[in-house]
Design a protein around this motif. Structure first.
Motif, mmCIF file in Angstrom:
data_model
loop_
_atom_site.group_PDB
_atom_site.id
_atom_site.type_symbol
_atom_site.label_atom_id
_atom_site.label_comp_id
_atom_site.label_asym_id
_atom_site.label_seq_id
_atom_site.Cartn_x
_atom_site.Cartn_y
_atom_site.Cartn_z
ATOM 1 N N HIS A 20 0.851 -1.186 0.000
ATOM 2 C CA HIS A 20 0.000 0.000 0.000
ATOM 3 C C HIS A 20 0.888 1.238 0.000
ATOM 4 N N PRO A 21 0.551 2.261 -0.791
ATOM 5 C CA PRO A 21 1.453 3.420 -0.899
ATOM 6 C C PRO A 21 1.624 4.201 0.402
ATOM 7 N N THR A 22 0.606 4.202 1.278
ATOM 8 C CA THR A 22 0.693 5.013 2.491
ATOM 9 C C THR A 22 0.515 4.197 3.768
ATOM 10 N N ASP A 23 -0.322 3.190 3.721
ATOM 11 C CA ASP A 23 -0.626 2.426 4.919
ATOM 12 C C ASP A 23 0.289 1.206 5.017
ATOM 13 N N ASP A 310 5.801 20.412 -2.180
ATOM 14 C CA ASP A 310 6.293 20.385 -0.804
ATOM 15 C C ASP A 310 5.554 19.362 0.046
ATOM 16 N N ARG A 311 4.522 18.756 -0.478
ATOM 17 C CA ARG A 311 3.751 17.768 0.283
ATOM 18 C C ARG A 311 4.449 16.410 0.267
ATOM 19 N N HIS A 312 3.883 15.449 1.020
ATOM 20 C CA HIS A 312 4.567 14.172 1.216
ATOM 21 C C HIS A 312 3.727 12.963 0.804
ATOM 22 N N ASN A 313 2.478 13.157 0.438
ATOM 23 C CA ASN A 313 1.646 12.036 0.010
ATOM 24 C C ASN A 313 2.140 11.536 -1.340
ATOM 25 N N HIS A 314 2.488 10.255 -1.416
ATOM 26 C CA HIS A 314 3.123 9.718 -2.614
ATOM 27 C C HIS A 314 2.221 9.804 -3.839
ATOM 28 N N GLU A 315 0.996 9.340 -3.695
ATOM 29 C CA GLU A 315 0.085 9.339 -4.836
ATOM 30 C C GLU A 315 -0.208 10.763 -5.299
#
Length: 775
Positions: A20-23, A310-315
């Motif tokens: 999962h990209p974030t979890d 500047d954000r960090h969410n990959h998707e």
């Protein structure tokens, strides 16, 4: 008629596994193949659906036992095949490494963000059953207050998820007008409602045939306003957090209260990212139309996208970089990105744990690296060592993009020495020497060719058996690019002696490649680098009969300019051996060069090399007569004294000095011409650039020149033949016997005398001035 019995057959095929990209979770992708089978075992109807299953995993620590965890997951999920166990363990190990270095608070915060994102994406919508027959009822709910309005948007969103419903929905004009109006008027007050309704339009934008309809409702402009509004909200959150942190430091607020507020802001930012993701994705789909894209650019889409990096969410970052990559193909957008300092933000993402984000970022860097300023900026912020590290990874999926960026960086001479301190050269050498012989990759060879121009990089490539292996592979595969690489390597002194063992194979391939211009150019170029003292060129020429080949290449129209130039240089290289001079003179090459000089007069390099060959032929007594027997040769040299190229003039003067020493018939003419050139240079130095000609009859001095002025110029020019009369008030005059030589003191070249005998070298129109030798 009684219906025949029917049976349902269901098959599950696992497609693959991923993280999962974030979890902290494993995603299982699988297909369900459902078929209705009749009594005769024939398929009546069938359908295939692609699904995914998310397996949540507790945060992994260093003490987690990966094999045991993989066994437990496979026991609970039957979709994972036994042969996928090794892949599952590798994905779990990746999740474990991804969590390393993060505190428990950071892991908990990421889990909170992930839950917020899943809530925005799902929020029970999977359990909602919507029907087209009730679309008017769903639309009425949008005019209610509170939860009913939100539920109405969820029902509509569920309808839009099915592509079969889109055609009917888009034809409902009242429905489309209501949705677009509610987004504009009430969306800012209810971000969740706004997200749902924008997602409906996002599904429409996935199909090009609906773009014109979406644009008619000004959804693109609405998305841009949403983005602008959310950027302002983010700035307010950031300012509020800074104020609260000051209160914490002043002990006016507890750390616990600050952390709770920070978690709330983090959750809101994640919800905001979901809204921004939908808005930007919708805009990206609409940007398929060039006119629409230009409107977005004029309204500042580039600034908004760069700000989001500047954000960090990959998707979310994948979408931003993908959009920027699309825009970067236009120069004005690329220049705007450079102005907004996009390069440091992109370099921050290299390398990255998310493979998709790393891939799209490298592709954007490829587009930007065509600009020299941006290449220099990439080097300044440390991209070169990062790319060097990526190159060392086995089975690198982005190898081509990395090599292209490095190739563009290597185009600048000031950056070439930096490669010597990285692992780029060993990796590139391995790629060139291990690739299949019938499929030599272009990118690594092109990069190596650029780097071979730097002495330090060339030394690293040539050390050991590097040069020998490259040359053997080049001759075996007959690859011109590999030969060009060897040629660049041999231009440095430390590589020349290593070529001595390959003289015979190189000369042999020259004959074998006589009909292959690309190969022949590089082979001759390598042989031309053999300016080694005391080398026996005569043996090389005789054994491999090189002169007939060179004579053929120097025939007018027989070869392109690059091959013709290498042939001329080869003649000059051979003439470094005095024993070769008679053979060169006898084969007629000198006469060919006289004729070709007029045809190639616009190419300074060819002119220079031809004059250099003449210089060599004039230097040897055995060949001097051959050049002097060509009446046009010396005249060409005289005209070349006025060439704008300093090097050509220098080599030309050297050749004319030899002619003047050896042929009295040309000596006076040459000395006169040399004086005229010197005189013109003196006038330019004294009076300026010489853009404005002197008046008719005016001498090369000031009429009001005083005695001390005249004496001061005696150090500038030899004036032995100029008489000074003290009784003439400082006037300067020319003796009659010197009148022809000075021609009234003008700086223009002298015309030829008309009363000279016909046999004089400059007294016949056949030798000179038939309208100009260079016409």
């Amino acid at each position: 008629m009684v219906d025949q019995p029917r049976y349902v057959m269901r098959k599950v095929n696992t497609i693959g596994l991923d993280v999962h990209p974030t979890d902290s979770a494993i995603v299982v992708y699988y297909e369900i193949d459902a078929s209705i089978i009749g009594e005769d075992q024939r398929e009546i109807v069938g359908d295939v659906n692609t699904c995914q299953k998310i397996i949540r995993i507790p945060a992994l620590s260093n003490s987690s036992k990966i094999p045991a965890l993989a066994e437990q997951i496979m026991h609970k999920c039957s979709y994972i095949r036994p042969d996928q166990r090794l892949q599952l363990e590798q994905l779990l190990l990746y999740l474990q490494q991804r969590n390393e270095g993060k505190s428990k608070d950071e892991l908990d915060r990421e889990a909170t963000m992930a839950r917020a994102q899943r809530h925005m994406l799902e929020d029970g919508s999977a359990d909602i059953k919507a029907s087209l027959r009730d679309v008017d009822d769903y639309l009425e709910r949008l005019y209610d207050d509170g939860q009913q309005k939100l539920m109405g948007s969820k029902y509509i969103l569920q309808l839009a998820r099915n592509p079969d419903n889109l055609e009917e929905l888009v034809q409902n004009e009242a429905f489309m007008q209501a949705l677009s109006r509610i987004i504009r008027e009430e969306g800012m007050r209810n971000p969740e409602l706004q997200t749902n309704l924008l997602t409906v339009f996002y599904f429409f934008s996935s199909f090009s045939q609906f773009h014109e309809i979406i644009s008619s409702y000004k959804i693109g402009a609405t998305c841009l306003r949403v983005v602008e509004h959310e950027i302002k909200r983010e700035a307010l959150w950031r300012s509020d957090l800074a104020k609260r942190m000051k209160r914490v430091k002043a002990e006016k607020m507890t750390q616990e209260d600050y952390d709770k507020y920070a978690d709330k802001i983090a959750e809101n930012k994640f919800k905001q990212e979901q809204l921004l993701y939908v808005a930007f994705h919708l805009l990206l789909n609409l940007a398929e139309n060039q006119d629409t894209e230009q409107k977005m650019v004029k309204k500042g889409i580039v600034e908004r996208l760069v700000h989001m990096l500047d954000r960090h969410n990959h998707e979310f970052l994948v979408l931003m970089v993908t959009f920027l990559k699309r825009l970067s193909i236009h120069k004005e957008n690329k220049d705007k990105m450079a102005e907004l300092e996009v390069v440091p933000k992109l370099v921050r993402l290299i390398p990255h744990e998310n493979a998709t984000l790393e891939t799209v970022t490298l592709r954007l860097l490829v587009n930007l690296s065509f600009d020299m300023r941006l290449r220099a900026r990439m080097v300044e912020v440390g991209l070169l060592p990062k790319l060097s590290g990526l190159l060392q990874q086995e089975d690198q999926p982005n190898l081509a993009s990395i090599i292209i960026v490095l190739y563009h960086i290597s185009m600048d001479d000031k950056h070439k020495p930096l490669f010597a301190g990285t692992e780029v050269i060993p990796v590139v050498m391995r790629l060139m020497l291990t690739c299949p012989e019938d499929n030599v990759e272009l990118e690594p060879v092109s990069l190596a060719i650029n780097l071979a121009k730097d002495q330090k990089c060339a030394a690293l490539m040539s050390d050991g058996k590097g040069l020998a292996l490259l040359l053997k592979r080049a001759l075996k595969t007959k690859d011109p690019l590999l030969l060009k690489l060897v040629r660049n390597l041999c231009s440095h002194p430390h590589s020349k002696d290593r070529l001595l063992d390959f003289i015979d194979p190189l000369a042999q391939h020259v004959h074998e490649s006589a009909d292959d211009p690309d190969m022949l150019v590089e082979l001759l170029g390598i042989l031309n680098s053999l300016d080694i003292p005391d080398f026996d060129y005569l043996q090389l020429v005789e054994e491999y009969t090189l002169l007939p080949l060179l004579q053929r290449l120097l025939t007018p129209g027989a070869a392109e300019d690059d091959l013709f130039l290498e042939a001329v240089i080869m003649v000059g290289t051979i003439l470094t051996d005095p024993a070769c001079a008679p053979q060169v003179a006898e084969c007629g090459i000198a006469s060919q060069l006289v004729g070709m000089l007029k045809d190639k007069q616009e190419d300074d390099e060819i002119v220079l090399q031809i004059v250099y060959v003449w210089n060599k032929l004039l230097y040897y007594s055995s060949t001097r007569a051959v050049v002097l027997s060509e009446p046009q040769a010396v005249l060409y040299l005289l005209d070349l004294m006025h060439d704008q190229n300093d090097i050509i003039r220098k080599v030309c003067n050297s050749a004319l000095d030899i002619v003047a020493e050896c042929d009295e018939s040309w000596a006076s003419e040459i000395r006169m011409r040399q004086f005229q050139v010197h005189n013109a240079g003196w006038i330019e130095a004294v009076f300026g650039t010489g853009d404005e000609p002197l008046p008719e009859g005016e001498l090369y001095y000031d009429e009001e020149m005083h005695d001390d002025d005249f004496l001061r110029y005696q150090n500038v020019q030899d004036i032995d033949d100029v008489n000074y009369d003290e009784n003439d008030e400082g006037d300067l005059f020319i003796d009659e016997e010197d009148e022809d030589r000075y021609n009234g003191g003008r700086s223009v070249p002298l015309p030829f005398d008309e009363d000279l005998p016909d046999d004089h070298p400059r007294g016949s129109d056949d030798h000179y001035d038939d309208g100009g030798l260079w016409d």
